[in-house]
Motif scaffolding. Structure first.
Motif, PDB file in Angstrom:
ATOM      1  N   HIS A 111       0.870  -1.169   0.000  1.00  0.00           N
ATOM      2  CA  HIS A 111       0.000   0.000   0.000  1.00  0.00           C
ATOM      3  C   HIS A 111       0.914   1.228   0.000  1.00  0.00           C
ATOM      4  O   HIS A 111       1.768   1.362   0.868  1.00  0.00           O
ATOM      5  N   SER A 138      -3.543   7.479  -2.700  1.00  0.00           N
ATOM      6  CA  SER A 138      -3.030   6.200  -2.193  1.00  0.00           C
ATOM      7  C   SER A 138      -3.603   5.066  -3.015  1.00  0.00           C
ATOM      8  O   SER A 138      -4.648   5.195  -3.659  1.00  0.00           O
ATOM      9  N   THR A 194      -2.768   0.512  -4.182  1.00  0.00           N
ATOM     10  CA  THR A 194      -2.091  -0.763  -3.986  1.00  0.00           C
ATOM     11  C   THR A 194      -1.361  -1.154  -5.264  1.00  0.00           C
ATOM     12  O   THR A 194      -1.926  -1.064  -6.359  1.00  0.00           O
ATOM     13  N   ILE A 195      -0.111  -1.581  -5.121  1.00  0.00           N
ATOM     14  CA  ILE A 195       0.678  -2.001  -6.275  1.00  0.00           C
ATOM     15  C   ILE A 195       0.092  -3.295  -6.831  1.00  0.00           C
ATOM     16  O   ILE A 195      -0.145  -4.252  -6.092  1.00  0.00           O
ATOM     17  N   TYR A 236       6.187   0.786 -11.231  1.00  0.00           N
ATOM     18  CA  TYR A 236       5.089   0.085 -10.574  1.00  0.00           C
ATOM     19  C   TYR A 236       3.752   0.563 -11.111  1.00  0.00           C
ATOM     20  O   TYR A 236       3.555   1.751 -11.333  1.00  0.00           O
ATOM     21  N   GLU A 237       2.835  -0.392 -11.322  1.00  0.00           N
ATOM     22  CA  GLU A 237       1.445  -0.052 -11.642  1.00  0.00           C
ATOM     23  C   GLU A 237       0.683  -0.109 -10.328  1.00  0.00           C
ATOM     24  O   GLU A 237       0.759  -1.099  -9.590  1.00  0.00           O
ATOM     25  N   ILE A 238      -0.043   0.989 -10.045  1.00  0.00           N
ATOM     26  CA  ILE A 238      -0.754   1.106  -8.777  1.00  0.00           C
ATOM     27  C   ILE A 238      -2.221   1.390  -9.048  1.00  0.00           C
ATOM     28  O   ILE A 238      -2.561   2.254  -9.857  1.00  0.00           O
ATOM     29  N   ARG A 239      -3.110   0.661  -8.358  1.00  0.00           N
ATOM     30  CA  ARG A 239      -4.559   0.892  -8.469  1.00  0.00           C
ATOM     31  C   ARG A 239      -4.975   1.834  -7.342  1.00  0.00           C
ATOM     32  O   ARG A 239      -4.786   1.535  -6.166  1.00  0.00           O
ATOM     33  N   SER A 240      -5.550   2.978  -7.720  1.00  0.00           N
ATOM     34  CA  SER A 240      -6.001   3.975  -6.747  1.00  0.00           C
ATOM     35  C   SER A 240      -7.078   3.390  -5.836  1.00  0.00           C
ATOM     36  O   SER A 240      -7.974   2.676  -6.295  1.00  0.00           O
ATOM     37  N   LEU A 286       7.065   7.128  -4.789  1.00  0.00           N
ATOM     38  CA  LEU A 286       6.135   6.437  -3.897  1.00  0.00           C
ATOM     39  C   LEU A 286       6.622   6.430  -2.450  1.00  0.00           C
ATOM     40  O   LEU A 286       7.826   6.402  -2.190  1.00  0.00           O
ATOM     41  N   ARG A 345       5.650   4.153   1.140  1.00  0.00           N
ATOM     42  CA  ARG A 345       4.892   3.039   1.707  1.00  0.00           C
ATOM     43  C   ARG A 345       4.053   3.576   2.858  1.00  0.00           C
ATOM     44  O   ARG A 345       4.509   4.372   3.662  1.00  0.00           O
TER      45      ARG A 345
END
Length: 69
Positions: A10, A21, A23-24, A48-52, A66, A68
């Protein structure tokens, strides 16, 4: 030193809309095309691909952008 993350970490980052914010969902260690642009990545400097969390939008960022949480 480059920050390293893994799938399911996260994280948060700054966007045009403020702090976001998410999650990868994927780690890229080779160059890849994303939304019509080539993103450069390597084993030493992955992207990194991150989903909001709020919108389910997918963003691609380097580890240096990023934090953590």
């Amino acid at each position: 030193m480059t920050k390293k993350f893994k799938v399911d970490d996260h994280v948060s980052w700054n966007s045009e809309a403020g702090r976001v914010s998410g999650t990868i969902v994927k780690v890229h260690t080779r160059d890849f095309d994303y939304k019509g642009h080539t993103h450069h990545a390597s084993e030493d400097d992955p992207q990194y691909e991150i989903r909001s969390d709020k919108t389910d939008h997918i963003a691609a960022h380097k580890g240096s952008a990023l934090d953590r949480i």
